[in-house]
Design a protein around this motif. Structure first.
Motif, PDB file in Angstrom:
ATOM      1  N   GLY A  52       0.765  -1.235   0.000  1.00 62.96           N
ATOM      2  CA  GLY A  52       0.000   0.000   0.000  1.00 62.96           C
ATOM      3  C   GLY A  52       0.797   1.287   0.000  1.00 62.96           C
ATOM      4  N   ARG A  53       2.077   1.216  -0.338  1.00 62.78           N
ATOM      5  CA  ARG A  53       2.893   2.430  -0.434  1.00 62.78           C
ATOM      6  C   ARG A  53       3.925   2.222  -1.530  1.00 62.78           C
ATOM      7  N   ILE A  54       4.475   3.306  -2.003  1.00 59.10           N
ATOM      8  CA  ILE A  54       5.489   3.246  -3.050  1.00 59.10           C
ATOM      9  C   ILE A  54       6.798   3.742  -2.451  1.00 59.10           C
ATOM     10  N   GLU A  55       7.727   2.828  -2.237  1.00 56.89           N
ATOM     11  CA  GLU A  55       9.044   3.167  -1.702  1.00 56.89           C
ATOM     12  C   GLU A  55       9.998   3.287  -2.873  1.00 56.89           C
ATOM     13  N   LEU A  56      10.271   4.511  -3.267  1.00 54.10           N
ATOM     14  CA  LEU A  56      11.088   4.794  -4.432  1.00 54.10           C
ATOM     15  C   LEU A  56      12.523   5.049  -3.993  1.00 54.10           C
ATOM     16  N   PHE A  57      13.446   4.224  -4.483  1.00 57.26           N
ATOM     17  CA  PHE A  57      14.860   4.390  -4.162  1.00 57.26           C
ATOM     18  C   PHE A  57      15.549   5.084  -5.324  1.00 57.26           C
ATOM     19  N   GLU A  58      16.012   6.309  -5.082  1.00 51.68           N
ATOM     20  CA  GLU A  58      16.722   7.080  -6.102  1.00 51.68           C
ATOM     21  C   GLU A  58      18.176   6.627  -6.134  1.00 51.68           C
ATOM     22  N   LYS A  59      18.564   6.047  -7.248  1.00 53.06           N
ATOM     23  CA  LYS A  59      19.881   5.422  -7.361  1.00 53.06           C
ATOM     24  C   LYS A  59      21.025   6.421  -7.221  1.00 53.06           C
ATOM     25  N   THR A  60      20.977   7.523  -7.943  1.00 56.12           N
ATOM     26  CA  THR A  60      22.093   8.466  -7.924  1.00 56.12           C
ATOM     27  C   THR A  60      22.163   9.258  -6.619  1.00 56.12           C
ATOM     28  N   ALA A  61      21.026   9.539  -6.018  1.00 59.10           N
ATOM     29  CA  ALA A  61      21.000  10.309  -4.774  1.00 59.10           C
ATOM     30  C   ALA A  61      21.148   9.404  -3.550  1.00 59.10           C
ATOM     31  N   ASP A  62      21.022   8.092  -3.747  1.00 55.27           N
ATOM     32  CA  ASP A  62      21.103   7.114  -2.662  1.00 55.27           C
ATOM     33  C   ASP A  62      20.139   7.467  -1.524  1.00 55.27           C
ATOM     34  N   ARG A  63      18.852   7.689  -1.905  1.00 51.13           N
ATOM     35  CA  ARG A  63      17.853   8.015  -0.887  1.00 51.13           C
ATOM     36  C   ARG A  63      16.510   7.384  -1.243  1.00 51.13           C
ATOM     37  N   MET A  64      15.711   7.210  -0.209  1.00 54.09           N
ATOM     38  CA  MET A  64      14.389   6.608  -0.339  1.00 54.09           C
ATOM     39  C   MET A  64      13.332   7.688  -0.142  1.00 54.09           C
ATOM     40  N   THR A  65      12.324   7.697  -1.019  1.00 56.03           N
ATOM     41  CA  THR A  65      11.172   8.577  -0.872  1.00 56.03           C
ATOM     42  C   THR A  65       9.932   7.697  -0.889  1.00 56.03           C
ATOM     43  N   ILE A  66       9.018   7.949   0.015  1.00 56.48           N
ATOM     44  CA  ILE A  66       7.799   7.146   0.083  1.00 56.48           C
ATOM     45  C   ILE A  66       6.618   7.978  -0.411  1.00 56.48           C
ATOM     46  N   PHE A  67       5.876   7.395  -1.344  1.00 52.64           N
ATOM     47  CA  PHE A  67       4.671   8.015  -1.883  1.00 52.64           C
ATOM     48  C   PHE A  67       3.466   7.188  -1.465  1.00 52.64           C
ATOM     49  N   ARG A  68       2.357   7.874  -1.234  1.00 49.93           N
ATOM     50  CA  ARG A  68       1.135   7.169  -0.830  1.00 49.93           C
ATOM     51  C   ARG A  68       0.431   6.505  -1.994  1.00 49.93           C
ATOM     52  N   ASN A  69       0.634   7.047  -3.199  1.00 49.02           N
ATOM     53  CA  ASN A  69      -0.039   6.481  -4.373  1.00 49.02           C
ATOM     54  C   ASN A  69       0.684   6.909  -5.642  1.00 49.02           C
ATOM     55  N   VAL A  70       0.276   6.319  -6.749  1.00 49.71           N
ATOM     56  CA  VAL A  70       0.951   6.570  -8.023  1.00 49.71           C
ATOM     57  C   VAL A  70       0.722   8.003  -8.513  1.00 49.71           C
ATOM     58  N   ASP A  71      -0.421   8.604  -8.219  1.00 46.46           N
ATOM     59  CA  ASP A  71      -0.661   9.987  -8.624  1.00 46.46           C
ATOM     60  C   ASP A  71       0.336  10.932  -7.953  1.00 46.46           C
ATOM     61  N   GLU A  72       0.635  10.687  -6.693  1.00 49.42           N
ATOM     62  CA  GLU A  72       1.617  11.502  -5.968  1.00 49.42           C
ATOM     63  C   GLU A  72       3.008  11.331  -6.597  1.00 49.42           C
ATOM     64  N   LEU A  73       3.342  10.121  -6.959  1.00 43.42           N
ATOM     65  CA  LEU A  73       4.621   9.822  -7.621  1.00 43.42           C
ATOM     66  C   LEU A  73       4.728  10.584  -8.940  1.00 43.42           C
ATOM     67  N   ILE A  74       3.667  10.557  -9.738  1.00 46.93           N
ATOM     68  CA  ILE A  74       3.659  11.252 -11.034  1.00 46.93           C
ATOM     69  C   ILE A  74       3.773  12.758 -10.845  1.00 46.93           C
ATOM     70  N   ARG A  75       3.033  13.312  -9.888  1.00 45.49           N
ATOM     71  CA  ARG A  75       3.097  14.759  -9.651  1.00 45.49           C
ATOM     72  C   ARG A  75       4.491  15.200  -9.208  1.00 45.49           C
ATOM     73  N   ALA A  76       5.250  14.276  -8.618  1.00 46.72           N
ATOM     74  CA  ALA A  76       6.611  14.595  -8.184  1.00 46.72           C
ATOM     75  C   ALA A  76       7.615  14.482  -9.321  1.00 46.72           C
ATOM     76  N   GLY A  77       7.144  14.164 -10.530  1.00 48.49           N
ATOM     77  CA  GLY A  77       8.023  14.146 -11.697  1.00 48.49           C
ATOM     78  C   GLY A  77       8.516  12.785 -12.143  1.00 48.49           C
ATOM     79  N   TRP A  78       7.995  11.713 -11.552  1.00 51.12           N
ATOM     80  CA  TRP A  78       8.436  10.368 -11.892  1.00 51.12           C
ATOM     81  C   TRP A  78       7.492   9.708 -12.888  1.00 51.12           C
ATOM     82  N   THR A  79       8.047   8.815 -13.707  1.00 52.38           N
ATOM     83  CA  THR A  79       7.277   7.987 -14.628  1.00 52.38           C
ATOM     84  C   THR A  79       7.956   6.637 -14.762  1.00 52.38           C
ATOM     85  N   ILE A  80       7.232   5.676 -15.264  1.00 49.95           N
ATOM     86  CA  ILE A  80       7.795   4.342 -15.465  1.00 49.95           C
ATOM     87  C   ILE A  80       8.861   4.410 -16.558  1.00 49.95           C
ATOM     88  N   ASP A  81       9.926   3.648 -16.396  1.00 47.55           N
ATOM     89  CA  ASP A  81      11.020   3.669 -17.376  1.00 47.55           C
ATOM     90  C   ASP A  81      11.010   2.375 -18.184  1.00 47.55           C
TER      91      ASP A  81
END
Length: 81
Positions: A52-81
């Protein structure tokens, strides 16, 4: 940081939403790879999506960001690669 609307194409946003939806059904592998508008790359463990959460690990920044849903992830500038 969450901004306004996505800067990716509608097709990109739709593909991202679909990938996360399908991962919730257990139909994808263990990791979803994402890219950011500013050029960064990340990985999301499907196990976190299933919990029920999206734990996004940014490889170059070596940090974890947690999003509550995919819409929040998209609004933060992320997309599927």
């Amino acid at each position: 940081m969450i901004s306004g609307a996505s800067q990716w194409s509608k097709a990109g946003d739709d593909a991202t939403k679909e990938a996360f939806h399908v991962s919730e059904l257990g139909l994808l592998g263990e990791v979803l790879h994402c890219k950011h508008l500013a050029g960064g790359f990340s990985a999301v463990q499907v196990a976190s999506v299933l919990q029920g959460r999206i734990e996004l690990f940014e490889k170059t920044a070596d940090r974890m960001t947690i999003f509550r849903n995919v819409d929040e992830l998209i609004r933060a500038g992320w997309t599927i690669d």
